[in-house]
Design an enzyme around this catalytic site. Structure first.
Site, PDB file in Angstrom:
ATOM      1  N   LYS A  28       0.845  -1.195  -0.050  1.00  0.00           N
ATOM      2  CA  LYS A  28       0.057  -0.003   0.036  1.00  0.00           C
ATOM      3  C   LYS A  28       0.908   1.165   0.147  1.00  0.00           C
ATOM      4  O   LYS A  28       0.506   2.137  -0.829  1.00  0.00           O
ATOM      5  CB  LYS A  28      -0.883  -0.058   1.262  1.00  0.00           C
ATOM      6  CG  LYS A  28      -2.155   0.917   1.220  1.00  0.00           C
ATOM      7  CD  LYS A  28      -3.146   0.766   2.407  1.00  0.00           C
ATOM      8  CE  LYS A  28      -3.813  -0.557   2.209  1.00  0.00           C
ATOM      9  NZ  LYS A  28      -4.660  -0.749   3.312  1.00  0.00           N
ATOM     10  N   ARG A  98      -3.679   2.789   8.565  1.00  0.00           N
ATOM     11  CA  ARG A  98      -3.795   1.483   7.967  1.00  0.00           C
ATOM     12  C   ARG A  98      -2.542   0.763   7.662  1.00  0.00           C
ATOM     13  O   ARG A  98      -1.511   1.357   7.672  1.00  0.00           O
ATOM     14  CB  ARG A  98      -4.411   1.806   6.578  1.00  0.00           C
ATOM     15  CG  ARG A  98      -5.449   2.671   6.519  1.00  0.00           C
ATOM     16  CD  ARG A  98      -5.894   2.955   5.161  1.00  0.00           C
ATOM     17  NE  ARG A  98      -6.789   2.016   4.348  1.00  0.00           N
ATOM     18  CZ  ARG A  98      -6.991   2.081   3.261  1.00  0.00           C
ATOM     19  NH1 ARG A  98      -6.713   2.884   2.384  1.00  0.00           N
ATOM     20  NH2 ARG A  98      -8.109   1.340   3.036  1.00  0.00           N
ATOM     21  N   GLY A 107      -8.144  -8.267   4.636  1.00  0.00           N
ATOM     22  CA  GLY A 107      -8.999  -8.369   5.780  1.00  0.00           C
ATOM     23  C   GLY A 107      -8.111  -9.023   6.775  1.00  0.00           C
ATOM     24  O   GLY A 107      -8.627  -9.007   7.820  1.00  0.00           O
ATOM     25  N   MET A 109      -5.421  -7.518   8.289  1.00  0.00           N
ATOM     26  CA  MET A 109      -4.797  -6.299   8.981  1.00  0.00           C
ATOM     27  C   MET A 109      -5.717  -5.194   9.228  1.00  0.00           C
ATOM     28  O   MET A 109      -6.626  -5.164   8.563  1.00  0.00           O
ATOM     29  CB  MET A 109      -3.290  -6.017   8.480  1.00  0.00           C
ATOM     30  CG  MET A 109      -2.782  -6.910   8.248  1.00  0.00           C
ATOM     31  SD  MET A 109      -1.802  -8.088   9.631  1.00  0.00           S
ATOM     32  CE  MET A 109      -0.521  -7.099  10.136  1.00  0.00           C
ATOM     33  N   ARG A 354      -3.508  -1.319  -6.303  1.00  0.00           N
ATOM     34  CA  ARG A 354      -2.817  -2.641  -6.129  1.00  0.00           C
ATOM     35  C   ARG A 354      -3.032  -3.441  -7.238  1.00  0.00           C
ATOM     36  O   ARG A 354      -4.002  -3.306  -7.883  1.00  0.00           O
ATOM     37  CB  ARG A 354      -2.811  -3.310  -4.653  1.00  0.00           C
ATOM     38  CG  ARG A 354      -4.347  -3.842  -4.656  1.00  0.00           C
ATOM     39  CD  ARG A 354      -4.318  -4.257  -3.202  1.00  0.00           C
ATOM     40  NE  ARG A 354      -5.671  -4.769  -2.899  1.00  0.00           N
ATOM     41  CZ  ARG A 354      -6.452  -4.846  -1.853  1.00  0.00           C
ATOM     42  NH1 ARG A 354      -5.832  -4.820  -0.638  1.00  0.00           N
ATOM     43  NH2 ARG A 354      -7.699  -5.220  -1.542  1.00  0.00           N
ATOM     44  N   HIS A 470     -15.651  -8.892   1.708  1.00  0.00           N
ATOM     45  CA  HIS A 470     -14.666  -9.962   2.120  1.00  0.00           C
ATOM     46  C   HIS A 470     -14.731 -11.220   1.555  1.00  0.00           C
ATOM     47  O   HIS A 470     -13.942 -11.903   1.055  1.00  0.00           O
ATOM     48  CB  HIS A 470     -14.786 -10.265   3.571  1.00  0.00           C
ATOM     49  CG  HIS A 470     -13.750 -10.981   4.247  1.00  0.00           C
ATOM     50  ND1 HIS A 470     -14.145 -12.223   4.511  1.00  0.00           N
ATOM     51  CD2 HIS A 470     -12.521 -10.830   4.480  1.00  0.00           C
ATOM     52  CE1 HIS A 470     -12.747 -12.983   5.019  1.00  0.00           C
ATOM     53  NE2 HIS A 470     -11.747 -12.007   5.189  1.00  0.00           N
ATOM     54  N   SER A 779      15.771 -40.969 -11.391  1.00  0.00           N
ATOM     55  CA  SER A 779      14.635 -40.085 -11.286  1.00  0.00           C
ATOM     56  C   SER A 779      14.527 -39.800  -9.840  1.00  0.00           C
ATOM     57  O   SER A 779      14.456 -40.704  -8.947  1.00  0.00           O
ATOM     58  CB  SER A 779      13.304 -40.850 -11.647  1.00  0.00           C
ATOM     59  OG  SER A 779      12.091 -40.086 -11.462  1.00  0.00           O
ATOM     60  N   CYS A 846      10.186 -37.140  -9.779  1.00  0.00           N
ATOM     61  CA  CYS A 846       8.816 -38.067  -9.716  1.00  0.00           C
ATOM     62  C   CYS A 846       8.172 -37.729  -8.580  1.00  0.00           C
ATOM     63  O   CYS A 846       7.158 -38.490  -8.372  1.00  0.00           O
ATOM     64  CB  CYS A 846       8.828 -39.231 -10.636  1.00  0.00           C
ATOM     65  SG  CYS A 846       9.825 -40.366  -9.345  1.00  0.00           S
ATOM     66  N   TYR A 866      13.590 -33.391 -16.951  1.00  0.00           N
ATOM     67  CA  TYR A 866      12.138 -33.394 -17.042  1.00  0.00           C
ATOM     68  C   TYR A 866      11.578 -33.305 -15.504  1.00  0.00           C
ATOM     69  O   TYR A 866      12.460 -33.657 -14.529  1.00  0.00           O
ATOM     70  CB  TYR A 866      11.581 -34.543 -17.572  1.00  0.00           C
ATOM     71  CG  TYR A 866      11.521 -35.548 -17.119  1.00  0.00           C
ATOM     72  CD1 TYR A 866      10.844 -36.231 -16.128  1.00  0.00           C
ATOM     73  CD2 TYR A 866      12.667 -36.663 -17.474  1.00  0.00           C
ATOM     74  CE1 TYR A 866      10.881 -37.365 -15.453  1.00  0.00           C
ATOM     75  CE2 TYR A 866      12.936 -37.805 -17.139  1.00  0.00           C
ATOM     76  CZ  TYR A 866      12.022 -38.239 -15.977  1.00  0.00           C
ATOM     77  OH  TYR A 866      12.231 -39.329 -15.373  1.00  0.00           O
TER      78      TYR A 866
END
Ligand code: PEP
Ligand code: MG
Length: 888
Positions: A28, A98, A107, A109, A354, A470, A779, A846, A866
């Site tokens: 903020k 704030r 919601g 803080m 934001r 909210h 793997s 994996c 991979y």
């Protein structure tokens, strides 16, 4: 010297980069500084840094003299800019206080508005504004908020007093209270505070200010903030900033208003201004869902068939200015913005901007459209999508052709469909969800205390609240379907019965929500698989262009293989053959094999299993059409297959001809104290080679047959589990080669294949150079590797891992996100040593971590070939792998 306070607004543009750094001034604070510096109308103020919060909490909640001096001089900056003095009885400066952490925690803080009011300054405010009612209304709001947030008093006490005052006067809405009524109420509020606190409500404006700062800092460590952090993987060490800003008032009559808005629709992603406002109201009225807000644009109002005028109609000038700011902000941040604004007597003020939270669908649409608009490029688009959010799109949606028993239609607050049992409180939701039940959390409205229940629920339904309430904001962030503002819903808290348009719903009754249409339906509505087309396909195409690592899947049935291939899997990284053994038709042959007295008995049972396994593998090879398929030979401890019930033993006695007592004795002999570290993995293959021989034969017979029939020659990769030494792998590799050759001889053909191993024990990682002499691929089985490196049983970890994560011992659950610092070292070491012996060794992962974005980024850095993830995680892995490539 480190600065702990940064001012903004009123022409004060700091050239210190820390002022606009979210890690220092919070999301903020950084954006307020940014908006002020690009010339947007921002009320002047200052930010106390997150570092100060951390210092304050660490040093036993003390403010040092330096901070006090810095705050005093920053206050002077505000006073000078607006021409009012803090605490001045004639013309007081009022401020908002704030919180603002590095990332937004909706919601979580707390906020205090109108700070600086007391018995004297309220008179000054009344005189200067010429509006006594406004002054006393502001004062009572302040007392109530401050008492709740800073002093920790029950806000219900104040609401009750307000309700009684309305009843006594015969009013139905707050708007009917007069200045005199508010004045009376203020006196009552003060006496409530006094009797609850045992001391008077603070009248000294500086005490008020420092109390509020302490409360914001303290709220970083509140229970609900901790829960939110845990759910979202936010470190406890970040702290929150505090923003103190001159108040502007949306409640100064009919030319004033307050609102929240998004520069695009956060639910669908459409390029339309989206938001809500309330005339003559203060910020918290919109978010709290107490009054139902009005639409911003005429188009949205008309589409909803709403009565009250849109802002576009009622305040055309302020709306025009707002629209200009929207475009400016989007071009500046190159992303959709979530904005809070206030109009004070016709003049627009920006209170916050934001990057807006959005659904996955909206995120994709916006990213693809912003590329077309030239706002961002393809790489930006790929970087911008949260891979985990894709999960929302990969799951079934309601079948449009299925009948729907619609009870009511509320606001479509967060899309997606969910069916489940009705529950009325967050704790019950959590308890039932832990037992594996699907629940829908049904509330009048939600508050931050409900976060854990919202997370546990499949969907959320509220009676009150708008699209930015909210419930709506949090549900969208979590990817939970949500219908809000279903005004036909009422809940009797005592009897625990909800009523929707005459239909009663008890706890446990099943309903279905469609968060895209706002429909609430009785019973469960059938679903269909999603189609991955449009923006999704476009973005995945871009991602695939940027990706280096391949993405495979963990699957063991043809059906899973099909889903995974539709999601883009490029092979199988792990086929766990034991899952095939649990099949009802086979389990008795498996048990017969395990409980046999000798090799001959085992071979007899294995002969029955061979054709079954062969047909499993044929199905998988056919589905994978020539893509690589890694098949792991039997891994789990045999005791997992043992019979338990008497009937199971009786059935087995009949099949095998052994007596029940004999079988029970054999079963007892197989008991192990630590089966996970016992007779499992390759140890089974070493001691009972006939089991692996049967499996290898099934693999190669199937592969040869599929190659003959389809022309797509499979490339089997035979994988040996739980290897710790080179010699283990050598013995079993020889076994695989021997059986493969036999089968090739019988079938009159050969096939390419690989033999390799899992690296899932620390010794295997350490000895990777020797093991690579025998194995053509590794793997990383990071489930077992995590368990054995940490010495934490993966099946028992749930009991203590939550407090471990809360205390920051592990940043995240190490079975979900790889412990890169620790286990990661073993992976790196094994990669390096394995490659030294065999430069072209094939490397993959994996374990569950193969579907976790942070772990995938590590795999990219480590140079794996991979990752392999469960079918529904394949698109997540594709995107995360692309992001990891882009980051390198
Ligand atoms: C592993 O240990 O990471 C693995 C993939 O094997 P499993 O989960 O079957 O033990
Ligand atoms: Mg394992």
């Amino acid at each position: 010297m480190t600065h702990y306070v940064y001012t903004f607004g009123g022409g004060a543009v700091s050239d210190d980069p820390r002022a606009k750094d979210k890690t220092i001034t919070g999301g903020k604070g950084a954006n307020l500084a940014e908006m002020a510096s690009i010339g947007l109308p921002v009320p002047p103020g200052f930010t106390i840094t997150t570092e100060m919060c951390v210092k304050y909490l660490a040093e036993g909640a003390n403010f040092d003299d330096q901070l006090r001096a810095d705050v005093a001089s920053a206050l002077t900056h505000i006073e000078r800019t607006v021409g009012k003095k803090f605490g001045d009885p004639a013309d007081p400066l009022l401020v908002s206080v704030r919180s603002g952490a590095r990332v937004s925690m909706p919601g979580m803080m707390d906020t205090v508005l109108n700070l600086g009011l007391n018995d004297e300054t309220v008179e000054g405010l009344a005189a200067v504004s010429g509006d006594e009612r406004f002054a006393w209304d502001s004062y009572r709001r302040f007392i109530q908020m401050y008492s709740d947030v800073v002093l920790g008093l029950d806000h219900g006490l104040f609401e009750e007093a307000l309700e009684i005052a309305k009843e006594d006067n015969g009013y139905s809405a707050d708007i009917e209270l007069t200045a005199g009524d508010w004045k009376t109420l203020v006196a009552q509020y003060k006496s409530i505070a006094q009797s609850e606190l045992g001391e008077p409500f603070p009248m000294d404006v500086n005490d008020q200010l420092w109390g509020a700062i302490a409360a914001v800092f303290g709220s970083w460590d509140s229970e609900r903030a901790k829960i939110y952090r845990r759910l979202n993987g936010i470190p406890g060490g970040w702290g929150t900033a505090v923003n103190i800003q001159a108040m502007v008032f949306g409640n100064m009559g009919e030319t004033s208003a307050t609102g929240v808005a998004f520069t695009r629709d956060p639910a669908t992603g459409e390029k339309v201004y989206y938001g809500e406002y309330l005339i003559n109201a203060q910020g918290e009225d919109v978010v709290a869902g107490i009054r139902t807000p009005q639409y911003l644009t005429k188009a949205a109002k008309d589409a909803a068939g709403a009565q009250l005028p849109s802002m576009e109609e009622s305040m055309p000038d302020a709306y025009g200015e707002l629209a200009r700011v929207f475009d400016l902000l989007e071009n500046h941040y190159r992303d959709m913005q979530d904005i809070e604004f206030t109009v004070q007597q016709g003049k627009l003020w920006m209170l916050q901007t934001r990057t807006g939270k959005r659904t996955a669908k909206a995120a994709l649409k916006m990213a693809v459209e912003m590329v077309a608009e030239g706002l961002i490029d393809e790489a930006d688009a790929v970087r911008r999508i949260d891979p985990m959010a894709l999960d929302q799109l990969l799951h079934p949606t309601l079948d449009p052709d299925a009948p729907r028993d619609v009870l009511t239609v509320g606001l479509p607050a967060s899309p997606g469909a969910a069916s489940g049992a009705v529950v009325f409180d967050a704790d019950t939701a959590e308890q039932l969800a832990e037992r594996g039940e699907a629940v829908i959390l049904v509330r009048v409205e939600t508050s931050p205390e409900d976060i854990h229940g919202m997370h546990a629920a499949k969907g959320i339904l509220t009676a009150r609240g708008g699209m930015t309430s909210h419930a709506a904001v949090v549900a969208r962030g979590m990817g939970r379907p949500c219908v809000s503002g279903a005004s036909a819903l009422s809940i009797d808290r005592k009897t625990k019965i909800a009523t929707i348009s005459g239909t009663e719903l008890k706890e446990g009754d099943v309903i279905t929500l469609d968060g895209a249409t706002g429909e609430v339906m009785k019973g469960a509505v059938p679903t269909i698989e999603p189609e991955l087309v449009g923006d999704f396909a476009t973005l995945m195409e871009w991602a695939d262009k940027k990706r280096r690592m391949r993405v495979r899947t963990n699957a063991e049935t043809p059906a899973d293989c099909r889903i995974a291939r539709q999601f883009g899997a490029e092979g199988i990284g792990l086929c766990r053959t034991e899952h095939m053994f649990f099949d009802a038709a086979r389990i008795s042959s498996v048990r017969e094999m395990i409980l046999a007295d000798d090799e001959a008995g085992r071979r007899k049972a294995l002969t029955k299993l061979l054709p079954e396994q062969r047909s499993d593998f044929k199905g998988i090879f056919t589905e994978m059409a020539g893509l690589p398929v890694t098949i792991r030979l039997l891994d789990p401890p045999l005791h997992e297959f043992l019979p338990h019930a008497d009937e199971e033993f009786a059935e087995l006695a009949e099949i095998t001809g052994y007596g029940v007592d004999h079988l029970k004795r054999r079963a007892n002999e197989l008991h192990e104290f630590n089966p996970m570290l016992g007779h499992r993995g390759c140890r089974l293959g070493i001691t009972f080679p006939e089991i692996y021989e049967m499996q290898v034969r099934a693999i190669f017979e199937a592969a040869c047959e599929v190659a003959d029939e389809s022309g797509d020659a499979p490339v089997p990769e035979v994988m040996i589990p739980l290897v710790a030494t080179r010699r283990e792998l050598e013995i079993l590799r020889v076994l695989v080669d021997r059986v493969a050759l036999q089968v090739f001889g019988e079938k009159g053909r050969t096939l390419e294949y690989l033999v390799g191993t899992m690296i899932e024990l620390p010794r295997a990682a350490l000895m990777a150079d020797a093991i690579a002499e025998e194995g053509e691929f590794f793997s990383f089985g990071t489930n077992d590797l995590t368990q054995t490196t940490l010495g934490v049983s993966r099946d028992d970890a749930a009991r203590f891992l939550t407090p471990y994560v809360d205390k920051g011992i592990y940043p995240r659950d190490p079975f979900v996100s790889l412990d890169i610092e620790g286990v990661g070292q073993l992976v790196e070491l094994a990669v390096e040593r394995g490659r030294k012996t065999r430069p072209d060794i094939k490397l993959g992962i994996c374990g569950e971590h193969g579907g976790d974005p942070a772990s995938i980024a590590f795999c990219e850095r480590t140079g794996l070939d991979y990752v392999s993830a469960s079918p529904y995680r394949v698109p997540i892995a594709r995107l995360a792998a692309a992001q990891a490539s882009l980051a390198e």
